[in-house]
Design a protein around this motif. Structure first.
Motif, PDB file in Angstrom:
ATOM      1  N   PHE A   1      56.922  66.934  31.763  1.00 31.61           N
ATOM      2  CA  PHE A   1      57.303  67.052  30.358  1.00 31.61           C
ATOM      3  C   PHE A   1      56.366  68.062  29.681  1.00 31.61           C
ATOM      4  N   GLU A   2      56.659  68.335  28.418  1.00 32.73           N
ATOM      5  CA  GLU A   2      55.865  69.317  27.691  1.00 32.73           C
ATOM      6  C   GLU A   2      54.426  68.855  27.497  1.00 32.73           C
ATOM      7  N   ASP A   3      54.245  67.554  27.376  1.00 29.55           N
ATOM      8  CA  ASP A   3      52.880  67.033  27.198  1.00 29.55           C
ATOM      9  C   ASP A   3      52.173  66.822  28.528  1.00 29.55           C
ATOM     10  N   HIS A   4      52.671  67.483  29.600  1.00 31.23           N
ATOM     11  CA  HIS A   4      52.132  67.400  30.969  1.00 31.23           C
ATOM     12  C   HIS A   4      52.395  66.043  31.641  1.00 31.23           C
ATOM     13  N   GLY A   5      53.076  65.146  30.956  1.00 33.65           N
ATOM     14  CA  GLY A   5      53.385  63.846  31.552  1.00 33.65           C
ATOM     15  C   GLY A   5      54.605  63.912  32.452  1.00 33.65           C
ATOM     16  N   PRO A   6      54.960  62.780  33.103  1.00 31.34           N
ATOM     17  CA  PRO A   6      54.154  61.557  33.087  1.00 31.34           C
ATOM     18  C   PRO A   6      52.896  61.687  33.952  1.00 31.34           C
ATOM     19  N   TRP A   7      52.091  60.657  33.975  1.00 30.66           N
ATOM     20  CA  TRP A   7      50.857  60.641  34.747  1.00 30.66           C
ATOM     21  C   TRP A   7      50.925  59.543  35.797  1.00 30.66           C
ATOM     22  N   SER A   8      50.619  59.886  37.040  1.00 28.92           N
ATOM     23  CA  SER A   8      50.415  58.853  38.056  1.00 28.92           C
ATOM     24  C   SER A   8      48.971  58.357  37.957  1.00 28.92           C
ATOM     25  N   PHE A   9      48.771  57.106  38.213  1.00 26.42           N
ATOM     26  CA  PHE A   9      47.419  56.553  38.097  1.00 26.42           C
ATOM     27  C   PHE A   9      47.110  55.633  39.262  1.00 26.42           C
ATOM     28  N   GLU A  10      45.812  55.483  39.506  1.00 25.30           N
ATOM     29  CA  GLU A  10      45.335  54.549  40.536  1.00 25.30           C
ATOM     30  C   GLU A  10      44.215  53.720  39.924  1.00 25.30           C
ATOM     31  N   LEU A  11      44.368  52.413  40.012  1.00 27.49           N
ATOM     32  CA  LEU A  11      43.427  51.469  39.405  1.00 27.49           C
ATOM     33  C   LEU A  11      42.846  50.594  40.515  1.00 27.49           C
ATOM     34  N   ARG A  12      41.528  50.612  40.652  1.00 26.41           N
ATOM     35  CA  ARG A  12      40.873  49.899  41.761  1.00 26.41           C
ATOM     36  C   ARG A  12      40.104  48.686  41.231  1.00 26.41           C
ATOM     37  N   LEU A  13      40.331  47.533  41.901  1.00 24.37           N
ATOM     38  CA  LEU A  13      39.618  46.295  41.601  1.00 24.37           C
ATOM     39  C   LEU A  13      38.671  46.018  42.757  1.00 24.37           C
ATOM     40  N   ILE A  14      37.352  46.112  42.482  1.00 26.70           N
ATOM     41  CA  ILE A  14      36.339  45.931  43.519  1.00 26.70           C
ATOM     42  C   ILE A  14      35.964  44.463  43.598  1.00 26.70           C
ATOM     43  N   ASP A  15      36.054  43.925  44.810  1.00 35.18           N
ATOM     44  CA  ASP A  15      35.727  42.519  45.041  1.00 35.18           C
ATOM     45  C   ASP A  15      34.213  42.354  45.110  1.00 35.18           C
ATOM     46  N   GLU A  16      33.639  41.626  44.155  1.00 37.55           N
ATOM     47  CA  GLU A  16      32.205  41.373  44.139  1.00 37.55           C
ATOM     48  C   GLU A  16      31.835  40.051  44.803  1.00 37.55           C
ATOM     49  N   GLY A  17      32.832  39.419  45.445  1.00 39.52           N
ATOM     50  CA  GLY A  17      32.542  38.174  46.156  1.00 39.52           C
ATOM     51  C   GLY A  17      32.458  36.981  45.205  1.00 39.52           C
ATOM     52  N   ILE A  18      32.303  35.823  45.800  1.00 38.36           N
ATOM     53  CA  ILE A  18      32.179  34.589  45.029  1.00 38.36           C
ATOM     54  C   ILE A  18      30.690  34.252  44.910  1.00 38.36           C
ATOM     55  N   PRO A  19      30.115  34.218  43.709  1.00 38.26           N
ATOM     56  CA  PRO A  19      28.671  33.997  43.572  1.00 38.26           C
ATOM     57  C   PRO A  19      28.262  32.609  44.046  1.00 38.26           C
ATOM     58  N   GLY A  20      27.078  32.538  44.670  1.00 36.51           N
ATOM     59  CA  GLY A  20      26.511  31.254  45.082  1.00 36.51           C
ATOM     60  C   GLY A  20      26.801  30.885  46.492  1.00 36.51           C
ATOM     61  N   PHE A  21      27.815  31.577  47.146  1.00 40.69           N
ATOM     62  CA  PHE A  21      28.183  31.183  48.497  1.00 40.69           C
ATOM     63  C   PHE A  21      27.312  31.919  49.516  1.00 40.69           C
ATOM     64  N   GLY A  22      26.645  31.171  50.388  1.00 44.49           N
ATOM     65  CA  GLY A  22      25.877  31.762  51.489  1.00 44.49           C
ATOM     66  C   GLY A  22      24.544  32.313  51.050  1.00 44.49           C
ATOM     67  N   GLU A  23      24.100  32.087  49.806  1.00 43.81           N
ATOM     68  CA  GLU A  23      22.833  32.641  49.358  1.00 43.81           C
ATOM     69  C   GLU A  23      21.700  31.663  49.661  1.00 43.81           C
ATOM     70  N   ASP A  24      20.626  32.166  50.191  1.00 42.51           N
ATOM     71  CA  ASP A  24      19.466  31.326  50.490  1.00 42.51           C
ATOM     72  C   ASP A  24      18.699  31.046  49.212  1.00 42.51           C
ATOM     73  N   GLU A  25      18.217  29.812  49.108  1.00 44.65           N
ATOM     74  CA  GLU A  25      17.394  29.450  47.965  1.00 44.65           C
ATOM     75  C   GLU A  25      16.015  30.055  48.125  1.00 44.65           C
ATOM     76  N   LYS A  26      15.441  30.441  46.992  1.00 48.16           N
ATOM     77  CA  LYS A  26      14.105  31.011  47.022  1.00 48.16           C
ATOM     78  C   LYS A  26      13.082  29.896  47.211  1.00 48.16           C
ATOM     79  N   SER A  27      12.094  30.178  48.012  1.00 49.23           N
ATOM     80  CA  SER A  27      11.051  29.180  48.276  1.00 49.23           C
ATOM     81  C   SER A  27      10.178  29.019  47.020  1.00 49.23           C
TER      82      SER A  27
END
Length: 460
Positions: free
Chosen positions: A434-460
């Motif tokens: 189009f005249e406004d250079h559209g449309p636009w294709s886009f890519e949206l990424r969701l980075i998995d940061e894991g589930i907090p607290g699982f498998g973490e060692d307690e500090k002594s």
């Protein structure tokens, strides 16, 4: 004899199968028609013969597209009325069973031997109406095998009635259409607030008076149109009339069906689709849970091995002639190490208790993502694909305005924060159509940061 094909294979093929003929069009992945209407002298009169008919059609034409959509005129369709309290708040499987039970009383066919698809129509006076299509399970299995032999994948099977777009003006917000099919008259009404459907059987001698009453209740302000398919019936006057025995009208009608089936994520029609045999999200979650369980077993085995080792050391120390001071020192060291191992075992036990909660959280992720995509998406933004790349989720699509992709990303970041997904800013590429250079294709990424607290060692 099948004709040779030298062109690029289409993404989608639509077949409109009647009792005596079949009409074919091909479309790209956005639902835009690529070919003119093709007429094939082969029809099908019953669902049980649909698989054989498909193979014969395949022998008379060029190869089908990668995905195949079948609009079958003889596919049974019904409007079922059930008590609202019976289906209120139930899950999809329970609702399907309830509708199959109601349909069994109408058709006499066992619910165990058939496959249905349904769409909610309306709720009124404590009753709810559902529009259903039905096919024998064995016939569907044969159809899936036939599609595979034709080197295509069955994307959906449906009755050709009920196109959720106006024929005269597809973008119109309000319209009313009468569709005359061999055994039924479908009357569809669309307003800005809701859609409605009524089915009249031509076997009912009072269908004309019931139709007039229904139209009076619907009002006269809504633009009307009529769709005829070789059915000569005296119907009320309308603003526009379309005939499927005329090539121009049939081609336009199939083009609108292609747009609805391919470009619409969840078309409001009872569409029979193949059962999903593989869910990558569930497989990924099961693999994660299995890996966590294996990790726990390895830690437990290591702990047992270490316990046996220190027991052997203690037995050896008891047989040696060492000084009392060295013996006490070794015993104290053993106690400290044993305490550390018990502490680690306690942590592993806590992780084992956390696994069910972790799996429950992961199971809700896909549904939450789909819901928030639907809630946060503007009408001028289309989501095309949702795929998993390594541990990330990548959403791609097309937008008429570039800021809508950023708006969608902000919505997801705000509403999916509790699932530990980090939503990155979308990347956009102007398509310059189009005249406004559209449309636009886009890519949206969701980075998995894991589930907090699982498998973490307690500090002594």
């Amino acid at each position: 004899m099948k004709l040779p094909s030298f062109g690029k294979r289409a993404a989608h093929t639509l077949l409109f199968i009647t009792e005596v003929k079949t009409f074919r069009v091909d479309a790209d992945r956005k639902g835009v028609l690529l070919t003119d209407l093709e007429t094939i002298e082969r029809g099908c009169e019953e669902p049980a013969r649909l698989a054989k008919t498909l193979q014969k059609i395949s022998d008379q034409t060029v190869p089908f597209g990668r995905k195949l959509w079948l609009l079958f005129l003889r596919l049974p369709t019904h409007l079922v009325n059930v008590p609202s309290l019976q289906v209120q708040g139930v899950d999809e499987n329970t609702l399907t069973q309830a509708l199959q039970f109601e349909l069994e009383g109408i058709t006499g066919q066992s619910s165990q031997d058939s496959r249905i698809a349904f769409r909610f129509v309306r709720s009124d006076d404590d009753m709810s109406d559902y529009w259903l299509t039905q096919i024998d399970q064995l016939a569907l299995d044969d159809l899936l095998k036939a599609a595979k032999q034709c080197k295509t994948k069955l994307a959906g099977l449906l009755h050709p009635g009920g196109l959720p777009l106006a024929l005269a003006k597809p973008e119109a917000p309000e319209w009313l259409r009468l569709e005359a099919w061999p055994n039924q008259l479908h009357v569809l009404r669309q307003t800005e607030d809701h859609s409605n459907l009524q089915v009249f059987s031509f076997d009912n001698p009072h269908w004309r008076s019931e139709l007039e009453q229904w139209l009076d209740d619907a009002g006269t302000d809504t633009p009307r149109e009529t769709l005829l398919n070789n059915k000569l019936e005296v119907l009320p006057d309308s603003d526009a009339q379309f005939r499927l025995n005329e090539e121009h009208d049939l081609n336009a009608w199939l083009g609108l069906w292609a747009q609805t089936l391919i470009a619409t994520k969840h078309p409001p029609i009872p569409l029979i689709t193949p059962p999903s045999r593989y869910n990558p999200d569930i497989a990924w979650m099961a693999g994660t849970g299995g890996g966590a369980l294996l990790l726990c077993l390895l830690h437990a085995g290591w702990f047992i091995q270490q316990s046996r080792h220190y027991q052997a050391e203690a037995d050896a120390l008891s047989q040696t002639d060492r000084s009392m001071q060295a013996l006490r020192k070794q015993i104290n060291q053993s106690r400290d190490q044993k305490a550390a191992l018990e502490k680690k075992l306690g942590k592993l036990t806590g992780d084992a208790d956390l696994i069910p909660n972790t799996l429950a959280t992961l199971q809700h992720r896909p549904a939450r993502l789909l819901r928030e995509l639907a809630n946060g998406r503007d009408q001028e933004l289309v989501v095309e694909t949702i795929e998993q790349r390594n541990n990330d989720i990548v959403v791609t699509g097309v937008t008429l305005k570039p800021h809508l992709a950023n708006q969608l990303a902000s919505h997801l970041q705000a509403n999916l924060a509790d699932l530990n997904w980090q939503v990155q800013a979308p990347t956009k590429v102007a398509m310059d159509l189009f005249e406004d250079h559209g449309p636009w294709s886009f890519e949206l990424r969701l980075i998995d940061e894991g589930i907090p607290g699982f498998g973490e060692d307690e500090k002594s």
